[in-house]
Design an enzyme around this catalytic site. Sequence first.
Site, short mmCIF file in Angstrom:
data_model
loop_
_atom_site.label_atom_id
_atom_site.label_comp_id
_atom_site.label_asym_id
_atom_site.label_seq_id
_atom_site.Cartn_x
_atom_site.Cartn_y
_atom_site.Cartn_z
N ARG A 80 9.49 -12.44 -2.70
CA ARG A 80 8.06 -12.50 -3.00
C ARG A 80 7.77 -13.43 -4.18
NH1 ARG A 80 6.37 -6.26 -3.39
NH2 ARG A 80 4.29 -7.20 -3.62
N ILE A 130 13.67 -1.06 0.27
CA ILE A 130 12.76 -2.19 0.32
C ILE A 130 11.42 -1.71 -0.24
CG2 ILE A 130 13.87 -3.44 2.20
CD1 ILE A 130 12.05 -2.15 4.18
N ASP A 131 10.61 -2.66 -0.69
CA ASP A 131 9.33 -2.32 -1.30
C ASP A 131 8.46 -1.52 -0.33
OD1 ASP A 131 10.12 -3.86 -3.46
OD2 ASP A 131 9.09 -5.66 -2.73
N LYS A 132 7.54 -0.77 -0.90
CA LYS A 132 6.58 0.00 -0.10
C LYS A 132 5.88 -0.89 0.92
CE LYS A 132 2.18 2.45 -0.54
NZ LYS A 132 1.11 2.89 -1.47
#
Length: 287
Positions: free
Chosen positions: A234, A133-135
């Site tokens: 997002r 998953i994204d930072k």
Amino acid sequence: MEYKIEKDYADVRLDKYVRKHFPDLALTEIFKGIRIGKIKVNGKKSKQNYRLCEGDIVKIFFDVEQKKDNFVKIDKNDIEYIKKYIVYEDENILIFNKEANMVMHKGSGHEYGISEIIKGYLGNSDFNFVNRIDKSTSGLVIGAKNLVTARELSEEIRDRNIDKKYYIIVDGKVEKKEFVIKSYLKKLDDKVVELEKFEPGAKESISKFKVIRYGKNCTLLEGALGSGRTHQLRVQLSSFGHPIMGDNKYGRGKGGIMYLFSYYLNIKKYNIAIELPLPIEYNKVLS
């Protein structure tokens, strides 16, 4: 040097097996070594794409140094931190609850990420996360302790057999109680853009959402992925007119955290289901 192939490396290509154990050896040298018999399987010449079987004997006639495990050094505080955020662990699988703004892997200015920390914690160089998953995203990520499990889990993810759900706080009041966003996403430089119709390089993306509750000028959604594209939730929510709060790439976030939390996993093959509660900081925003 002689190696007996164990279960973890069954079905791995010969060239990839050698590269893993000797990362400093150029691929051209590996290919040449296989071709001229400096790398043999069961005493015979083989091919670079030969898939190893459990019990095979690989002999390598190179004067090279084997890869050494250089684990990240972790202290007592690191160990307690890791234990706090491990939500499931058995002999094959480890599931971790990642905090926002922590990176998954080393690189891009980061000496190490969660993956390297857990490898050091376990003393296991074969540990790897099979999803990421994204930072700025927080929540559940799945790790495999061996190559066999990593392959099995990767296949389950590819075949959409693992259910994942997210808690998301978006700007504004979402009028539709339940809705589906279906669009095409395409990566351009360091961003992803949403397209209404297909064009080369774009991938179809499907997400399902439902309203959980309303806050002041914000909405808590549950989101489920019908496909796994980069920045999917997002981008789609931003284009929908309700960007995720705290998203500094596709929304109006400036520092702090992004309110996107992977709270639910169901790995049917292993009979593992995990559901985490809504984080305290989410309740504060909604109240």
